[in-house]
Design an enzyme around this catalytic site. Structure first.
Site, PDB file in Angstrom:
ATOM      1  N   LEU A  78     -38.038 -37.471 -30.015  1.00  0.00           N
ATOM      2  CA  LEU A  78     -38.367 -38.439 -28.936  1.00  0.00           C
ATOM      3  C   LEU A  78     -38.452 -37.572 -27.698  1.00  0.00           C
ATOM      4  O   LEU A  78     -37.690 -36.799 -27.421  1.00  0.00           O
ATOM      5  CB  LEU A  78     -37.095 -39.443 -28.816  1.00  0.00           C
ATOM      6  CG  LEU A  78     -36.824 -40.423 -29.927  1.00  0.00           C
ATOM      7  CD1 LEU A  78     -35.577 -41.354 -29.759  1.00  0.00           C
ATOM      8  CD2 LEU A  78     -37.825 -40.687 -30.455  1.00  0.00           C
ATOM      9  N   ARG A  98     -34.985 -36.698 -12.720  1.00  0.00           N
ATOM     10  CA  ARG A  98     -34.006 -35.714 -11.728  1.00  0.00           C
ATOM     11  C   ARG A  98     -34.694 -34.222 -12.013  1.00  0.00           C
ATOM     12  O   ARG A  98     -33.758 -33.488 -11.288  1.00  0.00           O
ATOM     13  CB  ARG A  98     -32.500 -35.936 -12.620  1.00  0.00           C
ATOM     14  CG  ARG A  98     -32.018 -37.106 -12.120  1.00  0.00           C
ATOM     15  CD  ARG A  98     -30.662 -37.359 -12.729  1.00  0.00           C
ATOM     16  NE  ARG A  98     -30.708 -37.815 -14.251  1.00  0.00           N
ATOM     17  CZ  ARG A  98     -29.817 -37.946 -15.170  1.00  0.00           C
ATOM     18  NH1 ARG A  98     -28.633 -37.386 -14.656  1.00  0.00           N
ATOM     19  NH2 ARG A  98     -30.116 -38.417 -16.411  1.00  0.00           N
ATOM     20  N   GLY A 134     -37.078 -47.952 -24.407  1.00  0.00           N
ATOM     21  CA  GLY A 134     -35.790 -47.730 -25.150  1.00  0.00           C
ATOM     22  C   GLY A 134     -36.106 -46.559 -26.312  1.00  0.00           C
ATOM     23  O   GLY A 134     -37.182 -46.660 -26.807  1.00  0.00           O
ATOM     24  N   GLY A 176     -23.333 -42.942 -24.694  1.00  0.00           N
ATOM     25  CA  GLY A 176     -22.880 -43.956 -25.723  1.00  0.00           C
ATOM     26  C   GLY A 176     -21.560 -43.645 -26.467  1.00  0.00           C
ATOM     27  O   GLY A 176     -21.421 -42.473 -26.709  1.00  0.00           O
ATOM     28  N   GLU A 211     -23.303 -48.365 -25.430  1.00  0.00           N
ATOM     29  CA  GLU A 211     -23.827 -47.835 -24.166  1.00  0.00           C
ATOM     30  C   GLU A 211     -23.007 -47.871 -23.025  1.00  0.00           C
ATOM     31  O   GLU A 211     -22.242 -48.866 -22.929  1.00  0.00           O
ATOM     32  CB  GLU A 211     -25.125 -48.316 -23.747  1.00  0.00           C
ATOM     33  CG  GLU A 211     -26.111 -47.673 -24.954  1.00  0.00           C
ATOM     34  CD  GLU A 211     -26.311 -46.299 -25.376  1.00  0.00           C
ATOM     35  OE1 GLU A 211     -26.553 -45.715 -24.346  1.00  0.00           O
ATOM     36  OE2 GLU A 211     -25.919 -45.981 -26.344  1.00  0.00           O
ATOM     37  N   ASN A 217     -31.353 -32.739 -17.880  1.00  0.00           N
ATOM     38  CA  ASN A 217     -31.679 -33.788 -17.049  1.00  0.00           C
ATOM     39  C   ASN A 217     -32.128 -33.140 -15.986  1.00  0.00           C
ATOM     40  O   ASN A 217     -32.621 -33.911 -15.109  1.00  0.00           O
ATOM     41  CB  ASN A 217     -30.757 -34.776 -17.132  1.00  0.00           C
ATOM     42  CG  ASN A 217     -30.498 -35.461 -18.433  1.00  0.00           C
ATOM     43  OD1 ASN A 217     -31.319 -36.230 -18.940  1.00  0.00           O
ATOM     44  ND2 ASN A 217     -29.299 -35.575 -18.652  1.00  0.00           N
ATOM     45  N   LYS A 253     -53.787   2.315 -17.371  1.00  0.00           N
ATOM     46  CA  LYS A 253     -54.728   0.975 -17.735  1.00  0.00           C
ATOM     47  C   LYS A 253     -55.618   1.478 -18.645  1.00  0.00           C
ATOM     48  O   LYS A 253     -56.450   2.279 -18.546  1.00  0.00           O
ATOM     49  CB  LYS A 253     -55.243   0.259 -16.494  1.00  0.00           C
ATOM     50  CG  LYS A 253     -55.891  -0.925 -16.936  1.00  0.00           C
ATOM     51  CD  LYS A 253     -56.975  -1.569 -16.239  1.00  0.00           C
ATOM     52  CE  LYS A 253     -58.336  -0.738 -16.816  1.00  0.00           C
ATOM     53  NZ  LYS A 253     -59.682  -1.274 -16.113  1.00  0.00           N
ATOM     54  N   TYR A 298     -64.237   2.439 -11.113  1.00  0.00           N
ATOM     55  CA  TYR A 298     -65.004   1.073 -10.798  1.00  0.00           C
ATOM     56  C   TYR A 298     -65.870   1.276  -9.801  1.00  0.00           C
ATOM     57  O   TYR A 298     -65.554   1.744  -8.439  1.00  0.00           O
ATOM     58  CB  TYR A 298     -63.987   0.342 -10.382  1.00  0.00           C
ATOM     59  CG  TYR A 298     -64.310  -1.313 -10.248  1.00  0.00           C
ATOM     60  CD1 TYR A 298     -65.260  -1.876 -11.151  1.00  0.00           C
ATOM     61  CD2 TYR A 298     -63.916  -1.964  -9.157  1.00  0.00           C
ATOM     62  CE1 TYR A 298     -65.353  -3.203 -10.993  1.00  0.00           C
ATOM     63  CE2 TYR A 298     -64.227  -3.132  -8.948  1.00  0.00           C
ATOM     64  CZ  TYR A 298     -65.013  -3.930  -9.643  1.00  0.00           C
ATOM     65  OH  TYR A 298     -65.460  -5.218  -9.465  1.00  0.00           O
ATOM     66  N   ARG A 355     -64.287  21.364  -2.761  1.00  0.00           N
ATOM     67  CA  ARG A 355     -63.259  21.369  -1.669  1.00  0.00           C
ATOM     68  C   ARG A 355     -63.986  21.934  -0.379  1.00  0.00           C
ATOM     69  O   ARG A 355     -64.587  23.158  -0.584  1.00  0.00           O
ATOM     70  CB  ARG A 355     -62.338  22.284  -2.269  1.00  0.00           C
ATOM     71  CG  ARG A 355     -60.944  22.288  -1.330  1.00  0.00           C
ATOM     72  CD  ARG A 355     -60.018  23.084  -1.830  1.00  0.00           C
ATOM     73  NE  ARG A 355     -59.145  22.927  -3.027  1.00  0.00           N
ATOM     74  CZ  ARG A 355     -58.587  23.992  -3.606  1.00  0.00           C
ATOM     75  NH1 ARG A 355     -58.445  25.011  -3.322  1.00  0.00           N
ATOM     76  NH2 ARG A 355     -57.755  23.400  -4.705  1.00  0.00           N
TER      77      ARG A 355
END
Ligand code: UD1
Ligand code: CA
Length: 456
Positions: free
Chosen positions: A8, A15, A78, A137, A152, A225, A350, A386, A439
């Site tokens: 269910l 909440r 329900g 319950g 309940e 909850n 990477k 890149y 350099r």
């Protein structure tokens, strides 16, 4: 025996105060509903039906790979109404197990115990005694201790409210009987809902034996909850995993400060894990591995005798035996390190392979590179992979020595045993066995004087 498990999961979860349906909130990075499903999935000969309502489209899209039938409950009238939506999919001979999408930590053994108690004369109900039963319950028993009904909270008398034994909501029932009782449910109660719990009174009236059992721990049947309960169950779950690792021979410096959000595919012996380590996804860890504090490892394979020092981030990487990583290293996806590689502080790797015995010890970025064995990459070396549009590869052959603060502008190859002078910007292939450097010549001006501040 054929089992139908009904989960269910149509409720809203007000909440949680969230846009996300409650059952998609996560424990160990896995949705609550997925936890329940994963447990149910381990039962043999089991068809899983999930009743969804609030946010059903998002739920079914997010969890579309589950091997289950999704059943829509358009209006949430329900728990009994929710199960009614599945009625026509239940065969008479099925054993039906009812679970809740927001009760994530139920154990497989508990579910099996319930299933095995079901027959034509008996149904199984999971109850628990709570010091504070309010909101739940209550299990009402007659003078001889047999369950007669569930009341309940909102329908309970003051006497009922004193009962500490509560309904967890989890039960197992024979299909034929369940369908009959479901067809007789009504909503004349305080909440105007079709209560699944009313089947218990019908069963008792039909002389069905109501077998109750209790879970090993209360945490198994706790629902989520709000986010406080979510965090509680996260810690319960993490502690279970930590204890299981320790039982398998792992040292955890503090089991309360360890998180595993995924699975460990293979695990060696004498692993030591310091505090605040997070393991995500699928990892394999060899023997005699040490993992330092505050390290995250995701989807990676770590060989024997590897030492990972504190504060490393490692993802989709392979680390060969005897390698040493960190502190403060980042291995991004596609980092493949052979044996005895050293990756030091503030180094990022990477999509690169590094062959045995190579060292990249300080402040470097190595991306899209193939690094040979026995290579030494000096501090501050960067592969310029890149150009703003495309990525290019850098190849550094065995035995090369890259002087500090060098930029290797890809595509470029540094030959075997080549040496690159410190501070070079290398744009062309560098031949093996030679010193290559680029350099500006150093000069010193003897006549130079420091500027002095002007008088105003
Ligand atoms: C229910 C039980 C109560 C038990 C408690 C345990 C009933 C009438 N009461 O109460 O005895 O102590 O669980 O937590 O069964 N759901 C639907 N559709 C609906 C209503 C609910 O799918 O129309 C789902 C919810 O998403 C949730 C579960 O059923 O996962 C329980 O619903 P909830 O409203 O929390 O039931 P409670 O009133 O707490
Ligand atoms: Ca509830």
């Amino acid at each position: 025996m054929k089992i139908t498990t009904i989960i269910l999961a149509a409720g809203k979860g007000t909440r949680m105060r969230s846009e996300l349906p409650k059952i998609l909130h996560k424990i160990a990075n896995r949705p609550l509903l997925q936890h329940v499903y994963d447990t149910a999935k381990q039962l043999e000969n089991n068809a899983i039906k999930i009743v969804v309502g609030h946010g059903s489209e998002l739920v079914t899209n997010t969890l579309k790979d589950l091997d289950a039938d999704w059943v829509e409950q358009k209006q949430q009238l329900g728990t009994g109404h929710a199960v009614q939506q599945v009625s026509d999919q239940i065969a008479d001979a099925d054993t039906v197990l009812i679970l809740y999408g927001d009760v994530p930590l139920l154990k497989l053994a508990t579910a099996k115990l319930l299933i095995n108690s079901v027959n034509e004369q008996s149904l199984a109900l999971l109850t628990v005694n709570l010091a504070d039963p309010s909101g739940y319950g209550r299990i009402v028993r007659n003078a001889s201790g047999q369950v007669t009904k569930i009341v309940e909270e909102k329908d309970a008398t003051d006497a009922d409210k004193l009962i500490n034994e509560i309904n967890t909501g989890i039960m197992a029932v024979q299909g034929k009987q369940l369908k009959q009782w479901l067809s007789r449910l009504n909503n004349s109660n305080a909440q105007g809902e079709y209560y699944l719990t009313d089947v218990i009174e019908m069963a008792a009236a039909d002389q069905i034996n109501i077998v109750t059992s209790q879970p090993e721990t209360e945490d198994e049947v706790l629902g989520v909850n709000n986010r406080i309960q979510l965090s509680h169950l996260e810690r319960v779950y993490q502690q279970e995993q930590a204890y299981s690792l320790m039982e398998q021979g792992v040292t955890l410096n503090d089991p309360m400060r360890f998180d595993q959000r995924g699975t460990i595919e293979s695990l060696g012996q004498d692993i030591e894990i310091d505090i605040n380590v997070i393991l995500e996804g699928k990892n394999s860890i060899g023997s005699n591995v040490k993992i330092g504090a505050n390290t995250n490892i995701k989807n990676s394979i770590i060989g024997d005798n590897v030492e990972i020092l504190a504060n490393c981030i490692i993802e989709d990487a392979v680390i060969g035996q005897g390698s040493r990583i960190g502190p403060y290293a980042r291995l991004r996806p596609g980092s493949v390190l052979a044996n005895d590689v050293h990756i030091g502080n503030f180094v990022e790797i990477k999509k690169s392979s590094v062959a045995a015995g190579s060292k990249i010890n300080h402040l470097s970025y190595i991306g899209d590179a193939t690094v040979g064995g026995g290579v030494n990459i000096g501090a501050g070396t960067i592969t310029c992979n890149y150009d703003g549009v495309n990525k290019f590869r850098t190849v550094i052959e065995d035995g090369a020595f890259i002087g500090s603060n060098s930029q290797l502008v890809a595509p470029v190859t540094i030959g075997k045993n080549a040496t690159i002078g410190a501070g070079s910007t290398i744009t062309k292939d560098s031949p093996e066995n030679q010193l290559t450097l680029s350099r500006a010549k150093q000069i010193s001006l003897a006549s130079w004087q420091r500027p002095v501040k002007k008088e105003t």
